[in-house]
Design a protein around this motif. Sequence first.
Motif, mmCIF file in Angstrom:
data_model
loop_
_atom_site.group_PDB
_atom_site.id
_atom_site.type_symbol
_atom_site.label_atom_id
_atom_site.label_comp_id
_atom_site.label_asym_id
_atom_site.label_seq_id
_atom_site.Cartn_x
_atom_site.Cartn_y
_atom_site.Cartn_z
ATOM 1 N N GLU A 1 0.802 -1.225 0.000
ATOM 2 C CA GLU A 1 0.000 0.000 0.000
ATOM 3 C C GLU A 1 0.840 1.283 0.000
ATOM 4 N N LYS A 2 2.049 1.206 -0.521
ATOM 5 C CA LYS A 2 2.898 2.386 -0.713
ATOM 6 C C LYS A 2 2.754 2.799 -2.171
ATOM 7 N N GLU B 1 2.331 5.668 -3.814
ATOM 8 C CA GLU B 1 3.127 6.743 -4.405
ATOM 9 C C GLU B 1 4.505 6.240 -4.812
ATOM 10 N N ILE C 1 -4.676 6.212 -5.801
ATOM 11 C CA ILE C 1 -4.061 7.121 -4.831
ATOM 12 C C ILE C 1 -5.058 8.220 -4.444
ATOM 13 N N GLU C 2 -5.739 8.769 -5.435
ATOM 14 C CA GLU C 2 -6.704 9.833 -5.172
ATOM 15 C C GLU C 2 -7.860 9.328 -4.304
ATOM 16 N N THR C 3 -8.359 8.148 -4.611
ATOM 17 C CA THR C 3 -9.448 7.566 -3.824
ATOM 18 C C THR C 3 -9.015 7.338 -2.380
ATOM 19 N N ARG C 4 -7.809 6.772 -2.198
ATOM 20 C CA ARG C 4 -7.310 6.539 -0.846
ATOM 21 C C ARG C 4 -7.142 7.845 -0.089
ATOM 22 N N ASN C 5 -6.595 8.874 -0.764
ATOM 23 C CA ASN C 5 -6.397 10.163 -0.107
ATOM 24 C C ASN C 5 -7.720 10.817 0.272
ATOM 25 N N GLU C 6 -8.721 10.696 -0.591
ATOM 26 C CA GLU C 6 -10.042 11.238 -0.272
ATOM 27 C C GLU C 6 -10.647 10.524 0.935
ATOM 28 N N LYS C 7 -10.454 9.211 0.997
ATOM 29 C CA LYS C 7 -10.961 8.442 2.133
ATOM 30 C C LYS C 7 -10.280 8.899 3.424
ATOM 31 N N LEU C 8 -8.968 9.110 3.358
ATOM 32 C CA LEU C 8 -8.238 9.576 4.540
ATOM 33 C C LEU C 8 -8.712 10.963 4.971
ATOM 34 N N LYS C 9 -8.970 11.840 3.986
ATOM 35 C CA LYS C 9 -9.479 13.174 4.309
ATOM 36 C C LYS C 9 -10.835 13.082 4.984
#
Length: 162
Positions: A71-72, A74, A104-112
């Motif tokens: 899950e790295k 980037e 990456i975008e989906t994961r970042n949105e989920k984290l936000k």
Amino acid sequence: MDSENEISEFFDADETSNLEEINEEINVELSPEELDSQDSEAIEKCTNALEFDPNYIKAYLLRAKLYEKTEKLEDALKDYKKVLELDPKNQVALKGNFELPPLIETRNEKLKTEAMGWVGVLILLAKLKELGNMVLKPFGLSTDNFKFDKDKGGGYSVNFQK
């Protein structure tokens, strides 16, 4: 890695080159189960091989797959981009370069969203404290006058402090 076929996809057995030392360093004989339990070690071996030969495409590809698995994303995308610099038609790198940015975008949105959830809880708690202080103020008190101590049995005791 899901299968030995994926490993052999990156390391062709019949390839003849002066990179046999690197192949040994990467230790391509690891079974998929061993790769599962030794991802960081395998990533380190790929990195060591790349220090020896920074143009070793197969090491970038294997490391990118391992980064994806751990899950790295980037880091995986960086490796795929490096492969495309070296070999612009590499199908594995093209696929990774295409698929990873939306993940990456989906994961970042989920984290936000998760972070905003906690921010909302903290705001709610601050508002509740504000409401409590508003109710207690006419009596010369505030929520700071009450101390909560956790009991050994799992409950709480409330102590008044002036």
